[in-house]
Design a protein around this motif. Structure first.
Motif, PDB file in Angstrom:
ATOM      1  N   GLY A  20      38.079  56.417 -17.470  1.00  0.00           N
ATOM      2  CA  GLY A  20      38.481  56.376 -18.511  1.00  0.00           C
ATOM      3  C   GLY A  20      38.494  55.212 -18.185  1.00  0.00           C
ATOM      4  O   GLY A  20      38.832  54.105 -19.628  1.00  0.00           O
ATOM      5  N   GLY A  21      39.274  54.266 -17.570  1.00  0.00           N
ATOM      6  CA  GLY A  21      39.749  52.976 -17.878  1.00  0.00           C
ATOM      7  C   GLY A  21      38.568  51.872 -18.327  1.00  0.00           C
ATOM      8  O   GLY A  21      38.484  51.276 -18.843  1.00  0.00           O
ATOM      9  N   LEU A  72      42.559  52.198  -8.295  1.00  0.00           N
ATOM     10  CA  LEU A  72      41.914  52.006  -7.698  1.00  0.00           C
ATOM     11  C   LEU A  72      39.858  51.968  -8.400  1.00  0.00           C
ATOM     12  O   LEU A  72      39.642  51.434  -7.936  1.00  0.00           O
ATOM     13  CB  LEU A  72      41.347  52.682  -6.164  1.00  0.00           C
ATOM     14  CG  LEU A  72      40.344  51.822  -5.245  1.00  0.00           C
ATOM     15  CD1 LEU A  72      40.737  50.663  -4.679  1.00  0.00           C
ATOM     16  CD2 LEU A  72      40.607  52.449  -3.868  1.00  0.00           C
ATOM     17  N   SER A  73      40.369  53.187  -8.364  1.00  0.00           N
ATOM     18  CA  SER A  73      38.892  53.866  -9.421  1.00  0.00           C
ATOM     19  C   SER A  73      38.844  53.003 -10.430  1.00  0.00           C
ATOM     20  O   SER A  73      37.638  52.683 -11.233  1.00  0.00           O
ATOM     21  CB  SER A  73      38.729  55.350  -9.508  1.00  0.00           C
ATOM     22  OG  SER A  73      37.288  55.523 -10.632  1.00  0.00           O
ATOM     23  N   ALA A  74      40.040  53.017 -11.069  1.00  0.00           N
ATOM     24  CA  ALA A  74      39.979  52.275 -12.344  1.00  0.00           C
ATOM     25  C   ALA A  74      39.852  51.060 -12.251  1.00  0.00           C
ATOM     26  O   ALA A  74      38.733  50.558 -13.320  1.00  0.00           O
ATOM     27  CB  ALA A  74      41.025  52.187 -13.700  1.00  0.00           C
ATOM     28  N   LEU A 113      44.011  56.603 -25.837  1.00  0.00           N
ATOM     29  CA  LEU A 113      44.974  57.191 -25.614  1.00  0.00           C
ATOM     30  C   LEU A 113      44.810  58.398 -24.907  1.00  0.00           C
ATOM     31  O   LEU A 113      46.062  58.858 -24.078  1.00  0.00           O
ATOM     32  CB  LEU A 113      45.022  58.275 -27.090  1.00  0.00           C
ATOM     33  CG  LEU A 113      45.664  57.240 -28.100  1.00  0.00           C
ATOM     34  CD1 LEU A 113      46.511  58.523 -29.864  1.00  0.00           C
ATOM     35  CD2 LEU A 113      47.410  56.451 -27.411  1.00  0.00           C
ATOM     36  N   SER A 114      43.737  59.245 -24.642  1.00  0.00           N
ATOM     37  CA  SER A 114      43.204  59.921 -23.448  1.00  0.00           C
ATOM     38  C   SER A 114      43.633  59.702 -22.129  1.00  0.00           C
ATOM     39  O   SER A 114      43.864  59.755 -21.159  1.00  0.00           O
ATOM     40  CB  SER A 114      41.668  60.478 -24.410  1.00  0.00           C
ATOM     41  OG  SER A 114      41.814  60.976 -24.990  1.00  0.00           O
ATOM     42  N   PHE A 115      43.202  58.759 -22.286  1.00  0.00           N
ATOM     43  CA  PHE A 115      43.145  58.072 -20.880  1.00  0.00           C
ATOM     44  C   PHE A 115      44.333  57.298 -20.571  1.00  0.00           C
ATOM     45  O   PHE A 115      44.590  57.686 -19.393  1.00  0.00           O
ATOM     46  CB  PHE A 115      41.981  56.165 -20.860  1.00  0.00           C
ATOM     47  CG  PHE A 115      42.504  55.487 -19.579  1.00  0.00           C
ATOM     48  CD1 PHE A 115      41.617  56.729 -18.492  1.00  0.00           C
ATOM     49  CD2 PHE A 115      42.692  54.412 -19.322  1.00  0.00           C
ATOM     50  CE1 PHE A 115      42.401  55.578 -16.957  1.00  0.00           C
ATOM     51  CE2 PHE A 115      42.948  54.085 -18.063  1.00  0.00           C
ATOM     52  CZ  PHE A 115      42.828  54.616 -16.963  1.00  0.00           C
ATOM     53  N   SER A 116      44.931  56.930 -21.093  1.00  0.00           N
ATOM     54  CA  SER A 116      46.240  56.413 -21.109  1.00  0.00           C
ATOM     55  C   SER A 116      47.643  56.912 -21.135  1.00  0.00           C
ATOM     56  O   SER A 116      48.248  57.286 -19.621  1.00  0.00           O
ATOM     57  CB  SER A 116      46.751  55.073 -21.811  1.00  0.00           C
ATOM     58  OG  SER A 116      46.913  56.223 -23.239  1.00  0.00           O
ATOM     59  N   VAL A 117      47.043  58.351 -21.443  1.00  0.00           N
ATOM     60  CA  VAL A 117      47.937  59.741 -21.182  1.00  0.00           C
ATOM     61  C   VAL A 117      48.247  60.002 -19.419  1.00  0.00           C
ATOM     62  O   VAL A 117      48.549  60.161 -19.098  1.00  0.00           O
ATOM     63  CB  VAL A 117      47.787  60.257 -22.256  1.00  0.00           C
ATOM     64  CG1 VAL A 117      48.201  61.987 -22.037  1.00  0.00           C
ATOM     65  CG2 VAL A 117      48.280  60.231 -23.742  1.00  0.00           C
ATOM     66  N   VAL A 118      46.565  60.541 -19.271  1.00  0.00           N
ATOM     67  CA  VAL A 118      46.176  60.871 -17.822  1.00  0.00           C
ATOM     68  C   VAL A 118      46.831  59.865 -17.493  1.00  0.00           C
ATOM     69  O   VAL A 118      46.787  60.688 -15.926  1.00  0.00           O
ATOM     70  CB  VAL A 118      44.866  60.722 -18.523  1.00  0.00           C
ATOM     71  CG1 VAL A 118      43.551  61.633 -16.391  1.00  0.00           C
ATOM     72  CG2 VAL A 118      43.868  62.484 -18.854  1.00  0.00           C
ATOM     73  N   GLN A 119      46.535  58.735 -17.085  1.00  0.00           N
ATOM     74  CA  GLN A 119      47.048  58.083 -16.334  1.00  0.00           C
ATOM     75  C   GLN A 119      48.146  57.691 -16.045  1.00  0.00           C
ATOM     76  O   GLN A 119      48.430  58.030 -14.309  1.00  0.00           O
ATOM     77  CB  GLN A 119      46.518  56.839 -16.725  1.00  0.00           C
ATOM     78  CG  GLN A 119      46.765  55.769 -15.035  1.00  0.00           C
ATOM     79  CD  GLN A 119      46.140  54.154 -15.441  1.00  0.00           C
ATOM     80  OE1 GLN A 119      46.542  53.494 -17.095  1.00  0.00           O
ATOM     81  NE2 GLN A 119      45.182  53.317 -14.660  1.00  0.00           N
ATOM     82  N   THR A 120      48.928  57.877 -16.675  1.00  0.00           N
ATOM     83  CA  THR A 120      50.417  58.146 -16.485  1.00  0.00           C
ATOM     84  C   THR A 120      50.966  59.400 -16.755  1.00  0.00           C
ATOM     85  O   THR A 120      52.698  58.910 -16.389  1.00  0.00           O
ATOM     86  CB  THR A 120      51.177  57.259 -17.366  1.00  0.00           C
ATOM     87  OG1 THR A 120      51.204  57.598 -18.634  1.00  0.00           O
ATOM     88  CG2 THR A 120      50.816  55.817 -17.750  1.00  0.00           C
ATOM     89  N   ALA A 121      50.701  60.526 -16.494  1.00  0.00           N
ATOM     90  CA  ALA A 121      51.111  62.404 -16.373  1.00  0.00           C
ATOM     91  C   ALA A 121      51.445  62.111 -15.927  1.00  0.00           C
ATOM     92  O   ALA A 121      52.300  63.334 -15.820  1.00  0.00           O
ATOM     93  CB  ALA A 121      50.381  62.468 -17.265  1.00  0.00           C
ATOM     94  N   VAL A 122      51.127  61.754 -14.469  1.00  0.00           N
ATOM     95  CA  VAL A 122      51.100  62.650 -13.162  1.00  0.00           C
ATOM     96  C   VAL A 122      52.580  61.308 -12.595  1.00  0.00           C
ATOM     97  O   VAL A 122      52.949  62.405 -11.772  1.00  0.00           O
ATOM     98  CB  VAL A 122      50.376  62.675 -12.188  1.00  0.00           C
ATOM     99  CG1 VAL A 122      49.000  63.500 -12.441  1.00  0.00           C
ATOM    100  CG2 VAL A 122      49.681  61.168 -11.449  1.00  0.00           C
ATOM    101  N   ASN A 139      36.459  41.408 -21.329  1.00  0.00           N
ATOM    102  CA  ASN A 139      37.744  42.233 -21.605  1.00  0.00           C
ATOM    103  C   ASN A 139      38.031  43.037 -20.862  1.00  0.00           C
ATOM    104  O   ASN A 139      39.432  43.978 -19.574  1.00  0.00           O
ATOM    105  CB  ASN A 139      37.930  43.381 -22.479  1.00  0.00           C
ATOM    106  CG  ASN A 139      38.216  42.288 -24.382  1.00  0.00           C
ATOM    107  OD1 ASN A 139      39.482  41.616 -24.138  1.00  0.00           O
ATOM    108  ND2 ASN A 139      37.825  41.908 -24.319  1.00  0.00           N
ATOM    109  N   GLY A 140      37.118  44.119 -20.023  1.00  0.00           N
ATOM    110  CA  GLY A 140      37.211  44.624 -18.529  1.00  0.00           C
ATOM    111  C   GLY A 140      38.010  43.877 -17.229  1.00  0.00           C
ATOM    112  O   GLY A 140      38.443  44.334 -17.054  1.00  0.00           O
TER     113      GLY A 140
END
Length: 496
Positions: A119-120, A64-66, A28-37, A405-406
């Protein structure tokens, strides 16, 4: 005499209760951070005094980083242990959030988004840990919950952004990421046990890692900047050519080296290859649709004669049902996988996503239309996300779980980048002439975007029929129970 199935012990229940919440919070922490902006990019451009085309690098850099780090962290988790790599992945998320909080420079904010992209790696590592640590009968539900958390976090991130901006500055969004990241690090450190290294003899593949990063970088930059540079510009076409050439070189390297980063034989198995195709299409539909719905809701009705003149918060609330739908999808998907295998939830995921987008193409004049379609879409995305790891885990050995899975997560990211680029091209290609300096898409442009998402989702729902399933992977042979370390009733043995 064969042994009867054993009930879940108290120790197994305690293990599930300790480990799974920590992994879900990490996802949840990563997905929230990724889309929040996403909904605040226009206001960030004004705040930081940069152009609208430049501000998109805050998303491009993160994607790109993810895309680059997700498979690398997944593979190193297979080689050196999942928990240390998970802490490194979350450490990047925390470091990026801390940097974003402390800087007012656009350049350093882009660097912060690159760090957050680490975080990806949470998704493949968390799925591998579930396979290692949870009792067999609980793996299906655990994997489904973690996978569906990606859709839940994306929806919650959009709502949280609007809520925070109602009272504080954009910095509060990165404070949120820092808080959740630190909490996830603490829970993982305390609750996730140190796992055994599953591939002690496996080696690193630095050349494979460099070439993978090279073609992914070229592809994502070209896709993300195509609308700005022009799809037929020298830079865009040149990067596409570079991506193709380097991808070919990468494939040759992976076939030749003794310890490849990505086992190409594993990637070519039908259950893996077609699931990755479905992941690409679902990523296209999810990221592209979220952007289109948010923009549509915020369109000033006074000028365009459509839309709802919604604030960022109001637009986020309209997408909140998608998060609720994904929450429902986790246990529902686990139940369907246990009873029928992963095909049904993946097919349903694509069909429901298509129905939601087709509904919006036809009916979009009331806020209730947005709420309803958002809920249906979130349910579909959650079902699809819960099914994809089930297909992959049923087709690969435990020691390749992280990288397999990656790569699926990478293709979802690539699909998301392509989806947002295509949707943006559709919307900017048909605009209205208005007595204001802002160009607004026509209603037809939005309808075309919704229909495009509907078609992509329905194709994703058809892909599972290309995967030939046989029997569940748990069988009795020579009087002994032979069980893969995959979830008991969930994975299926594939023609791979």
């Amino acid at each position: 005499m064969s042994e009867a199935p054993q009930p879940t012990t108290a120790a197994e229940k305690q293990s599930s209760a300790r480990v799974l919440p920590a992994l879900i919070l990490a996802m949840l922490s990563f997905s929230v951070v990724q889309t929040a902006v996403v909904p605040i990019l226009p206001s960030l451009a004004k705040e930081l005094s940069v152009s609208g085309s430049s501000i998109t690098w805050l998303m491009t850099a993160n994607l790109l980083s993810a895309a680059v780090l997700t498979p690398l962290l997944g593979r190193f988790g297979d080689l050196r242990g999942r928990k240390p790599m998970l802490l490194i992945s979350l450490g990047g998320l925390v470091a990026g959030s801390a940097l974003a909080v402390s800087t007012h420079s656009f350049t350093w904010l882009v660097v912060a988004r690159v760090l957050q992209g680490a975080g990806g790696g949470v998704l493949p590592l968390a799925i591998s840990i579930v396979r290692d640590e949870l009792p067999k009968q609980k793996v299906t539900g655990g994997v489904a919950a973690i996978s569906a958390s990606m859709g839940v976090g994306s929806g919650l991130g959009l709502v949280a952004t609007g809520l925070l901006l109602e009272h504080w500055s954009y910095k509060s969004i990165f404070w949120m990421g820092l808080f959740f990241g630190l909490l996830a690090v603490a829970l993982v450190a305390l609750r996730v046990p140190t796992d055994p290294v599953t591939d002690k003899e496996g080696g690193a593949d630095p050349l494979g890692a460099v070439t993978l990063a090279g073609w992914l970088s070229a592809l994502l930059v070209a896709v993300s900047q195509g609308n700005t540079w022009g799809w037929t510009s020298t830079k865009t076409l040149g990067l596409f050519a570079v991506a193709a050439v380097v991808a070919l070189i990468w494939g040759i390297i992976e076939v030749k080296v003794a310890h490849p980063l990505v086992d190409m034989k594993m990637m070519s198995r039908p259950a893996v290859a077609f699931t990755n195709l479905a992941g690409l299409l679902i990523g296209f539909g999810m990221y592209g649709s979220f952007m289109v719905i948010s923009n549509f809701a915020q369109t000033p009705e006074k000028f365009a004669h459509y839309g709802f003149t919604a604030t960022v918060l109001h637009a986020g609330v309209m997408l909140l049902p998608s998060a609720l739908g994904s929450m429902i999808a986790a246990p529902l998907g686990a139940m369907l996988i246990a009873r029928r295998g992963p095909r049904l939830p993946l097919v349903l995921g694509g069909v429901l996503g298509s129905v939601a987008m087709a509904y919006l193409a036809l009916r979009h004049s009331h806020e209730g239309d947005i709420y309803l379609s958002s809920a249906i879409f979130g349910l579909g995305i959650g079902l699809a996300f819960s099914a994809m790891p089930a297909y992959i885990n049923g087709a690969v050995p435990v020691e390749q779980s992280g990288i397999a899975n990656g790569m699926n997560a990478v293709l979802r990211t690539v699909g998301g980048a392509i989806g947002t680029a295509v949707m943006a091209a559709i919307l900017t290609g048909d605009t209205m002439k208005l007595p204001i300096p802002v160009k607004l898409p026509t209603l037809d442009a939005y309808q075309h975007a919704f229909w495009t998402a509907a078609v992509v989702c329905v194709v994703a729902g058809a892909v599972p029929f290309l995967i030939r399933t046989v029997k569940p992977a748990t069988t009795v042979a020579s009087g002994n129970l032979v069980a893969d370390r995959i979830s008991g009733p969930q994975p299926v043995k594939t023609d791979a």
